[in-house]
Design a protein around this motif. Structure first.
Motif, PDB file in Angstrom:
ATOM      1  N   MET A   1       0.836  -1.172   0.000  1.00 47.43           N
ATOM      2  CA  MET A   1       0.000   0.000   0.000  1.00 47.43           C
ATOM      3  C   MET A   1       0.894   1.253   0.000  1.00 47.43           C
ATOM      4  SD  MET A   1      -3.196   0.093  -0.029  1.00 47.43           S
ATOM      5  CE  MET A   1      -4.532   1.158   0.201  1.00 47.43           C
ATOM      6  N   PRO A   2       0.716   2.140  -0.971  1.00 48.62           N
ATOM      7  CA  PRO A   2       1.574   3.331  -1.021  1.00 48.62           C
ATOM      8  C   PRO A   2       1.244   4.319   0.098  1.00 48.62           C
ATOM      9  CG  PRO A   2      -0.109   3.451  -2.707  1.00 48.62           C
ATOM     10  CD  PRO A   2      -0.233   2.093  -2.064  1.00 48.62           C
ATOM     11  N   THR A   3       2.242   5.066   0.486  1.00 46.86           N
ATOM     12  CA  THR A   3       2.046   6.138   1.459  1.00 46.86           C
ATOM     13  C   THR A   3       1.732   7.403   0.680  1.00 46.86           C
ATOM     14  OG1 THR A   3       3.611   5.127   2.979  1.00 46.86           O
ATOM     15  CG2 THR A   3       3.108   7.444   3.324  1.00 46.86           C
ATOM     16  N   LEU A   4       0.506   7.887   0.826  1.00 42.61           N
ATOM     17  CA  LEU A   4       0.058   9.096   0.153  1.00 42.61           C
ATOM     18  C   LEU A   4      -0.055  10.217   1.178  1.00 42.61           C
ATOM     19  CD1 LEU A   4      -2.742   7.577  -2.098  1.00 42.61           C
ATOM     20  CD2 LEU A   4      -0.396   8.106  -2.737  1.00 42.61           C
ATOM     21  N   LEU A   5       0.601  11.334   0.884  1.00 47.19           N
ATOM     22  CA  LEU A   5       0.628  12.460   1.815  1.00 47.19           C
ATOM     23  C   LEU A   5       0.206  13.737   1.103  1.00 47.19           C
ATOM     24  CD1 LEU A   5       4.161  11.703   3.313  1.00 47.19           C
ATOM     25  CD2 LEU A   5       1.976  11.201   4.398  1.00 47.19           C
ATOM     26  N   THR A   6      -0.450  14.631   1.843  1.00 44.49           N
ATOM     27  CA  THR A   6      -0.737  15.949   1.298  1.00 44.49           C
ATOM     28  C   THR A   6       0.567  16.733   1.228  1.00 44.49           C
ATOM     29  OG1 THR A   6      -1.121  16.964   3.459  1.00 44.49           O
ATOM     30  CG2 THR A   6      -3.047  15.957   2.371  1.00 44.49           C
ATOM     31  N   VAL A   7       0.537  17.864   0.547  1.00 44.87           N
ATOM     32  CA  VAL A   7       1.727  18.709   0.458  1.00 44.87           C
ATOM     33  C   VAL A   7       2.187  19.100   1.862  1.00 44.87           C
ATOM     34  CG1 VAL A   7       2.585  20.965  -0.295  1.00 44.87           C
ATOM     35  CG2 VAL A   7       1.215  19.565  -1.857  1.00 44.87           C
ATOM     36  N   ASN A   8       1.254  19.491   2.718  1.00 43.18           N
ATOM     37  CA  ASN A   8       1.612  19.899   4.082  1.00 43.18           C
ATOM     38  C   ASN A   8       2.222  18.744   4.866  1.00 43.18           C
ATOM     39  OD1 ASN A   8       0.722  22.501   3.647  1.00 43.18           O
ATOM     40  ND2 ASN A   8      -1.285  22.156   4.558  1.00 43.18           N
ATOM     41  N   GLN A   9       1.614  17.563   4.784  1.00 47.39           N
ATOM     42  CA  GLN A   9       2.134  16.403   5.504  1.00 47.39           C
ATOM     43  C   GLN A   9       3.522  16.028   5.004  1.00 47.39           C
ATOM     44  OE1 GLN A   9      -1.088  13.756   4.552  1.00 47.39           O
ATOM     45  NE2 GLN A   9      -2.004  13.943   6.592  1.00 47.39           N
ATOM     46  N   PHE A  10       3.706  16.055   3.685  1.00 50.58           N
ATOM     47  CA  PHE A  10       4.992  15.697   3.102  1.00 50.58           C
ATOM     48  C   PHE A  10       6.078  16.668   3.562  1.00 50.58           C
ATOM     49  CE2 PHE A  10       8.266  15.139  -0.037  1.00 50.58           C
ATOM     50  CZ  PHE A  10       8.206  13.794  -0.364  1.00 50.58           C
ATOM     51  N   SER A  11       5.762  17.952   3.514  1.00 47.87           N
ATOM     52  CA  SER A  11       6.728  18.980   3.919  1.00 47.87           C
ATOM     53  C   SER A  11       7.064  18.872   5.409  1.00 47.87           C
ATOM     54  CB  SER A  11       6.171  20.361   3.601  1.00 47.87           C
ATOM     55  OG  SER A  11       7.081  21.359   3.983  1.00 47.87           O
ATOM     56  N   ASP A  12       6.066  18.581   6.223  1.00 47.12           N
ATOM     57  CA  ASP A  12       6.309  18.431   7.662  1.00 47.12           C
ATOM     58  C   ASP A  12       7.173  17.204   7.965  1.00 47.12           C
ATOM     59  OD1 ASP A  12       4.805  20.686   8.153  1.00 47.12           O
ATOM     60  OD2 ASP A  12       2.996  19.589   8.755  1.00 47.12           O
ATOM     61  N   LYS A  13       7.041  16.166   7.160  1.00 45.38           N
ATOM     62  CA  LYS A  13       7.793  14.926   7.365  1.00 45.38           C
ATOM     63  C   LYS A  13       9.204  15.013   6.782  1.00 45.38           C
ATOM     64  CE  LYS A  13       7.381   9.941   6.693  1.00 45.38           C
ATOM     65  NZ  LYS A  13       6.538   8.852   6.170  1.00 45.38           N
ATOM     66  N   HIS A  14       9.336  15.731   5.658  1.00 49.46           N
ATOM     67  CA  HIS A  14      10.622  15.835   4.968  1.00 49.46           C
ATOM     68  C   HIS A  14      10.998  17.315   4.868  1.00 49.46           C
ATOM     69  CE1 HIS A  14      10.214  11.620   3.958  1.00 49.46           C
ATOM     70  NE2 HIS A  14       8.998  11.869   3.510  1.00 49.46           N
ATOM     71  N   PHE A  15      11.756  17.794   5.832  1.00 50.09           N
ATOM     72  CA  PHE A  15      12.052  19.218   5.981  1.00 50.09           C
ATOM     73  C   PHE A  15      12.786  19.832   4.789  1.00 50.09           C
ATOM     74  CE2 PHE A  15      12.045  17.552  10.413  1.00 50.09           C
ATOM     75  CZ  PHE A  15      10.860  18.146  10.803  1.00 50.09           C
ATOM     76  N   ALA A  16      13.462  19.025   3.994  1.00 46.63           N
ATOM     77  CA  ALA A  16      14.205  19.550   2.847  1.00 46.63           C
ATOM     78  C   ALA A  16      13.276  20.082   1.760  1.00 46.63           C
ATOM     79  CB  ALA A  16      15.107  18.467   2.267  1.00 46.63           C
ATOM     80  N   PHE A  17      12.011  19.677   1.786  1.00 47.70           N
ATOM     81  CA  PHE A  17      11.049  20.076   0.761  1.00 47.70           C
ATOM     82  C   PHE A  17      10.022  21.036   1.362  1.00 47.70           C
ATOM     83  CE2 PHE A  17      12.698  15.932  -0.398  1.00 47.70           C
ATOM     84  CZ  PHE A  17      13.117  16.166  -1.694  1.00 47.70           C
TER      85      PHE A  17
END
Length: 66
Positions: A1-17
């Motif tokens: 199952m893929p991990t799907l994240l919103t832009v906000n969630q992705f940015s909060d999880k991966h600080f470089a982005f």
């Protein structure tokens, strides 16, 4: 199952982005290859990022520019 994240969630999880940086990548997804990689998933108006495919695209970008 893929991990799907919103832009906000992705940015909060991966600080470089940053949120703005991700939105720019998504806006230009056809020209930068992100769409071809399948990293952006749309469900109605919601835009989600497939984490594994996104980092696969990042890796491919790095390999292309070496």
């Amino acid at each position: 199952m893929p991990t799907l994240l919103t832009v906000n969630q992705f940015s909060d999880k991966h600080f470089a982005f940053t949120k703005g940086g991700l939105r720019s990548l998504i806006f230009n997804e056809e020209s930068n290859g992100l769409a071809k990689a399948g990293a952006v998933v749309r469900i109605g108006r919601r835009v989600l990022i497939d984490e594994e495919k996104f980092f696969g695209w990042v890796k491919a970008q790095n390999e292309t520019h070496q």
